[in-house]
Every structure is written in structure tokens, then in C-alpha cells.
Enzyme design. Sequence first.
Site, mmCIF file in Angstrom:
data_model
loop_
_atom_site.group_PDB
_atom_site.id
_atom_site.type_symbol
_atom_site.label_atom_id
_atom_site.label_comp_id
_atom_site.label_asym_id
_atom_site.label_seq_id
_atom_site.Cartn_x
_atom_site.Cartn_y
_atom_site.Cartn_z
ATOM 1 N N HIS A 73 37.887 70.423 55.818
ATOM 2 C CA HIS A 73 37.131 69.559 54.906
ATOM 3 C C HIS A 73 37.988 68.383 54.463
ATOM 4 C CE1 HIS A 73 34.195 68.352 51.952
ATOM 5 N NE2 HIS A 73 35.070 68.470 50.968
ATOM 6 N N CYS A 98 31.901 65.159 56.120
ATOM 7 C CA CYS A 98 32.840 64.797 55.058
ATOM 8 C C CYS A 98 33.798 63.699 55.516
ATOM 9 C CB CYS A 98 33.610 66.031 54.588
ATOM 10 S SG CYS A 98 34.418 66.957 55.913
#
Length: 685
Positions: free
Chosen positions: A392, A107
Site C-alpha cells: 500500500h 493507491c
Amino acid sequence: MQRCPQLKAGIHANFMRDVFDYLFALPSAQQRHLPKCKSTAARSNAIDLLVELAKGGNGENYLALVDWLQLQHTQHCHDPYGWDYWPQDEGRAACGYVGITNLGATCYMATCLQHLFMIPQAREALLQACNPVKHAEILAELKKLFAFLQESQRRALNPRGFCRVYSMNRQSLNTGEQKDMTEFFNDLIAKLEEMTPELKTAVKDLFCGVLTNSVVSQDCPHVRHTLEEFYCVRCEVHGVKNLYQSLDKLCVTDLLEGENMYRCSGCDCKVKAEKRVMFKKLPKILCLNTMRYTFDMVTMREEKVNSHFSFPMKLVMRDYMELSPTGTDAAESSSSPADQQQQQREEVVDKDDEMQQRLRAELPTVAEQEAQGFVYELIGVTVHTGTADGGHYYSYIRDRLSPSVGDADRWLWFNDSEVRPFDPSQIPVECFGGEVCAYLRNTVPSDDQVFFKTARLTCSFILETLVHAKEKLNLVQWIEIMDKMLILCPPVCDWFLATMAEDDWWLRQILVACPSPKMREIFSRFCLEVVNKVRQREPDQLSVNVTNFIRMLLNALEQRAMQQHCRHLDEYFTLLLRLSEGRLETAFMLENRAISRLVQFCLMSRSVSAAQQSASGLEGPAETDDELSLDIVSARHGQGHFEKLGEVVEFLLSRAASEPTAFPLSDEDRQAILPSILHQQQQQQ
């Protein structure tokens, strides 16, 4: 056309084909815009037009439409659909941008690449780069990635090629290991500068600024300026409430005295001095990294600072600039003796450092900086959720190219594969701290050929497309329609069995590989119903299609795919069990060594499973082939996918034992059950 049906007869078939292609034509490198009808409203209207053209007349339009649709739902016209496939989820987002698939923990990379792509100057410079001096493979994959982000009609692209060639710290990129986004950004920028001179110029023009570290002596007239390039400014978060306070802390003046006195190179002695950091040159795009990670000396672990930290939509940097004149500006502005003395004081610098000399030569004049201004507008924010050990990344990016509503540019939320609009008024809250359509009308011609083609199309649509859909709209109604067609059109049953016998694609895809037990059960029941309808027409003998179908089911046991999906085979063995309830079917299965095949399949599956356990260090007590054969034949296995297999073997054996003349066992079947017979004899003795 609804008001004047006679118009349909005058419409050329090419027009109908054009409308069909507007709906279903696939894009290519030469025609990337296809299909023309993309929105829900456009596709709905085009489908309505096709249906209206197919109704009435002599049926030629209808037959042509059925034939075209039939080609859309066959295995050879496209790559196999994945399970839970939903076209509207796979297409480019409604906002017009493409996401990047997360390959595990990538990510940080997707977020950084999306930020670069959304900067028009960076995108253009990278796509036009050629003849790289270094990192040729990385540049090629990066250009390919940007080209896909710009032109692809898919929902998201797979960055596997880029990850395969990229490396950090001389190590290949591990897609399962998360890295700090700022670290990746700095590494990527450094590689871009080394690729081509044009890219280096573009990167420096966009992202490179200059800091000046000044030490002003209090006890002598000397001052030392050290220039330092930066691409990302590190902003303290701990103990501050907003970005301005963090910048104040960065540019604060420190007094060097006592034990920390500064050794002046001009006087060669220690003196009191003031030390401060200021911005000497600002880039076009100012990147700020909030330092939310600190090392706790008590726990001896890195921890994340989750305190509230605000930042403005417009940032004014004038107060943090060092605007004292240098070079030509200094000579022009030094009119008074005091100014000349100050200028003389400031020019005491290290002239032997080539890097410092280059940076000084590249500095803009005060007038140029004033003309460029010191006000920045927010164009992107990256958010990290989680802890210092993992989490994330996703981002909010301002779209400066697409048409905007009013005076404000729209904002977009980039979260791996997903891209959607975002309301920038929610930044303080968020950042602080196609549908499958089908029509079945009763107004088409009612001859047998039309009905057969319609039924075949319905069956192909259900088995090739609908079962793979994420949302199986009206599945029960579709099955009911198919059942009625099987009753009204028996040739469809023969076609289905012949198709299955010729190619076991549907068996492997639906009855074996499908992850949904419900869909496997529906398909198993459907196959059994088709066989029963054919048997009702010929109750005294097995038709060629039925025997070929059963033979195909038994031959499938020898395929590797069956062993790979052995946990999905309850419905397959249930189908075999239901088919074996017919006397002719039982006799045919025994003639084709069904028992030995089933036993051999179980032995092979258990051997593969045992080998996998051994390789993973989970090896249990070994079982001999005799023990496994006994276990299968007595139907006492009790381990899910083999329990139904045992029931099939037990039923066939009971039939053979009760009527040995009508159902004789082959030598292979006897050999397969021999361990069970010997075991029973030992118990009787």
C-alpha cells in the site's frame, strides 16, 4: 429571546427560513459554499436558535419548522443514503483537502496525483491547459479530477472516470492490479508533455533535470560528455544508510582499465579512462526514487529492502554538480593557457547528435545556477508498506499554500480517502524504514395537528435517516419516544400503514436490504406494534389500512429485490408469522393465496441460486419442484432464510386443516401443497 420571548412574534418567517437554509441548504454549481454553517459550533448555535424561535407564540413557527424538516427526511428529496452513513465522515476533511477513493489497488495513482495537485505550479498549468494535441480524454478527466480536489466538499472523490480512459503500455488501467508509483509517475509525465506545448514547458521547468556522463581518457587528451534528461533520480538503498551516501555512490568515479578499457572515438583505440556521473542541471522539484527492490539470485525472486534509510529536511546538491563552464561562459573564463587547454580538452564531443546539441543549448550558465542555488527543502514523501509483490502507498506532503503556524509550513497525511494533519517531526519514525442533532421540547402548542406532524416527522427521521447512520445515537430512546407518540396519536398509525401500503420503499430498504439484523428486527417489531394498535381500535374487523399493508407484504414476494436479499428475510417471514396468528389476518392471507405465493417464491429463489452455482462450477445434485414443495410445506428446510418461510406455511396449513370451513384453501394453494399430500398418502399406504 430567552429573556424577551415577545421578540419572537416580531420576527419574520423569512428570517427563520434563512437560519434553516444556513444549516441544510445543499451546494450547487452556482453556490458551492453552502451550507453556511459547517463547523460543529456554528451548527449547534443555529439549531439552538431554531428551537428557541419554534417555542411559544401561536405555533406557526413550530409548524413551519416541522414541515421543513419533514421534507428533509423523505425519499424523494435526496438520493438514498447508504448504510452506515455518517455526514461528518463524508464531508471535506477539517484540514481543507479532499482524498481520492481507492478502487481496489489504485493507491499508487492516488498518491502520485495528490503530489502533483499539491504543487501549485503543476496544478495551475494543468487546469489552464486546453486544445490538447494528444490524450484529450486523459486531460479532460485529469482536469475534472483536479477541479474536484480543489472545489469539492466531499471527503473523497471517485477516480473511476480517469481510470477508465488512462492506459499504460497500451493496456487499459486495471484498478485491481497494483503498479509501481514511479513507473506511473514517469508515464503520466510523458503523456502530459505530449498534450500541449504549454504543459510540456511547465513539466520540463518543474521536473526535468540533466545528468552528464563523462568519460575522461587517461592516455589521450580526449573527453566525452553525454547529456541525459531525467525526471526522477534512482537512489540506491542497499548497503547505504542515508541519501547523501546514495548520491555519493551515484556520482562515484569508476576507473576503466584492463578488460574494461574505454575505446576512445577520437583516437580509435582503447585507453584507460575515468567514468563518472554528475548533475549538470537541476530542476525546480527534484524527485528521488529509493530503489528498495532487488532481485535475489538465490531465490530467483524480487525482494524488498527494508533497511533504515534516512534523508534530511534540507538537501545540499552543490557537491554533485558539474559546474565546469560551457559555451559562452567557457570563452569568457578561459584566460590562461592551462584553462584554454582544459577547455579545448572538454570540447571534444559528438557534434552530430541533435539531442545532445539541444540539451547543451538549453543548459543554464554557471552564474544562473549559482543564482538559483543548490539547496532543496523536503516537500513530500511517499511510503510503501508491504512486500515486493504488493502493498500500500500513502504520502506525507507539505502544504505550501495554506496559512502556517510560525515559520513552518504544515504537513498533511494523504492515505486514499483520508486526509489529516501530520507532525513533520515524526518523519524519521514514519518514513525511515457531524453529528445528528434533534430537539424535542414540551413547550410547543398541544393541538392534534401539531402532535400528528411531530409524530410523523419523528417516524420519518428514524426510518429515513437514523437507520442509515453509522452511529445510531440514542436509538433506543428514539424508539421509546415513537411508541409513546403512537399511543397518544392513533392517526399516526393509520398514516404509517397507509404510507407503507402505497409505497413499499421502507419495506425494501429496511426489512429487506438493510445489512443489520438488529435494525431489521426493530423495524419488524415496530410494524407489528402499529398493526396491533390499529386492531385494538377495531377488534372485530380488519381496517382498510391493515388489509392493504398485508397485501403489500405478500405482493413484495414477487419482487426481484426479495430474491437478491433472501438471506435477510428472517425478520420479514417472522412478521408474516406474527400477523397470521390473528384469525382475521389468517383468513385474509389465505384469500390472497399466501401459501402458493410463498412456495413459488422459494422455488424461484432456489432456481436462481442453482443457476448461480452452475455458472460458478459449484453445481450440486438437482432438486425437483415436488421435492422443494414438500421440503417447504413440512418446514424441514433448515437452511436459514427458508426455515422461517416454512414455519409460516406450516402454520397456515395447520389453521386450514383444523378449521377448513373458516379457513378454506384456494385452488392455487392446494396445487402448491399437492406434492406433500401425495407423499403423506404414500407413507400411509
